[in-house]
Design a protein around this motif. Sequence first.
Motif, mmCIF file in Angstrom:
data_model
loop_
_atom_site.group_PDB
_atom_site.id
_atom_site.type_symbol
_atom_site.label_atom_id
_atom_site.label_comp_id
_atom_site.label_asym_id
_atom_site.label_seq_id
_atom_site.Cartn_x
_atom_site.Cartn_y
_atom_site.Cartn_z
ATOM 1 N N ARG A 1 0.790 -1.225 0.000
ATOM 2 C CA ARG A 1 0.000 0.000 0.000
ATOM 3 C C ARG A 1 0.827 1.283 0.000
ATOM 4 O O ARG A 1 0.293 2.346 -0.265
ATOM 5 C CB ARG A 1 -0.941 0.011 1.217
ATOM 6 C CG ARG A 1 -2.154 -0.905 1.093
ATOM 7 C CD ARG A 1 -3.046 -0.476 -0.065
ATOM 8 N NE ARG A 1 -4.282 -1.241 -0.132
ATOM 9 C CZ ARG A 1 -5.424 -0.849 0.393
ATOM 10 N NH1 ARG A 1 -5.496 0.312 1.038
ATOM 11 N NH2 ARG A 1 -6.485 -1.591 0.291
ATOM 12 N N ASP B 1 -4.049 -2.892 -3.025
ATOM 13 C CA ASP B 1 -2.802 -3.623 -2.827
ATOM 14 C C ASP B 1 -2.043 -3.744 -4.146
ATOM 15 O O ASP B 1 -2.625 -4.084 -5.182
ATOM 16 C CB ASP B 1 -3.078 -5.020 -2.271
ATOM 17 C CG ASP B 1 -3.360 -4.992 -0.782
ATOM 18 O OD1 ASP B 1 -3.262 -3.903 -0.186
ATOM 19 O OD2 ASP B 1 -3.690 -6.047 -0.214
ATOM 20 N N ASN C 1 1.094 -5.687 -4.762
ATOM 21 C CA ASN C 1 2.159 -6.636 -4.445
ATOM 22 C C ASN C 1 2.728 -7.187 -5.750
ATOM 23 O O ASN C 1 2.105 -7.980 -6.434
ATOM 24 C CB ASN C 1 1.613 -7.777 -3.583
ATOM 25 C CG ASN C 1 2.730 -8.650 -3.023
ATOM 26 O OD1 ASN C 1 3.831 -8.704 -3.572
ATOM 27 N ND2 ASN C 1 2.440 -9.331 -1.924
#
Length: 227
Positions: A61, A109, A111
Amino acid sequence: MTQKISLFIYFLLSTSLYSQIHEVGVFLGGSNFIGDIGPTNYINPNEPALGILYKWNKSPRHAYRISYTQTKLASNDLNSNEGSRNLRGYNFENNIKELSLGLEFNFFDFNLHELGNKTTPYIYSGMTYTRYSSLHFNSGEQVDDSRKGTVGIPIILGIKTRLGRMFVLGLEAGARYTFADDIDGSRPANENLSQLSFGNINNNDWYVFSGVTLTYTFGEKPCYCTD
């Protein structure tokens, strides 16, 4: 107490070495000025801008970000929709170099070590330091006084997506509120020239960068979870 603080800082630094992912890349786009000369459109790039940037992703984040960008800010009263500015007919050019440091926050998110498409809007803010020429006008002609610096606050909105496994493409636009009012020469820094001031002396200068970023990702696979 000092020893405990030192141990805590060491712990944070040592653990982050094994949980970071890096991005390094370029910014390509344009710049425009918002002030007392020329149009006041928020996004209206009229000069090319080029920069480099680095990100240290601390979680899916948020990331710490540092960048260097340079451009030639230019604006002309004849391009304004305001009749008074058209009649005045001032124009200026100022070469600026900006260093920015701050925090980038992802709305979703992001990632980079997970499979599948990754796309998220983001917002960035922090602090800038900008080198520029202090200007003033004498009989309608631009006069360069000296090179100086000012701090500012950037507010950037963008959206980014992963390209393959190693690259991230972003599209962003960001305004910089500076603590200077002589980038366009409307309020001379030299108090002896205060009679040459014009425009709104209660509003500092702004400028905007808008364009694309392309970064290459590398580093150890992070562990953002606690297990």
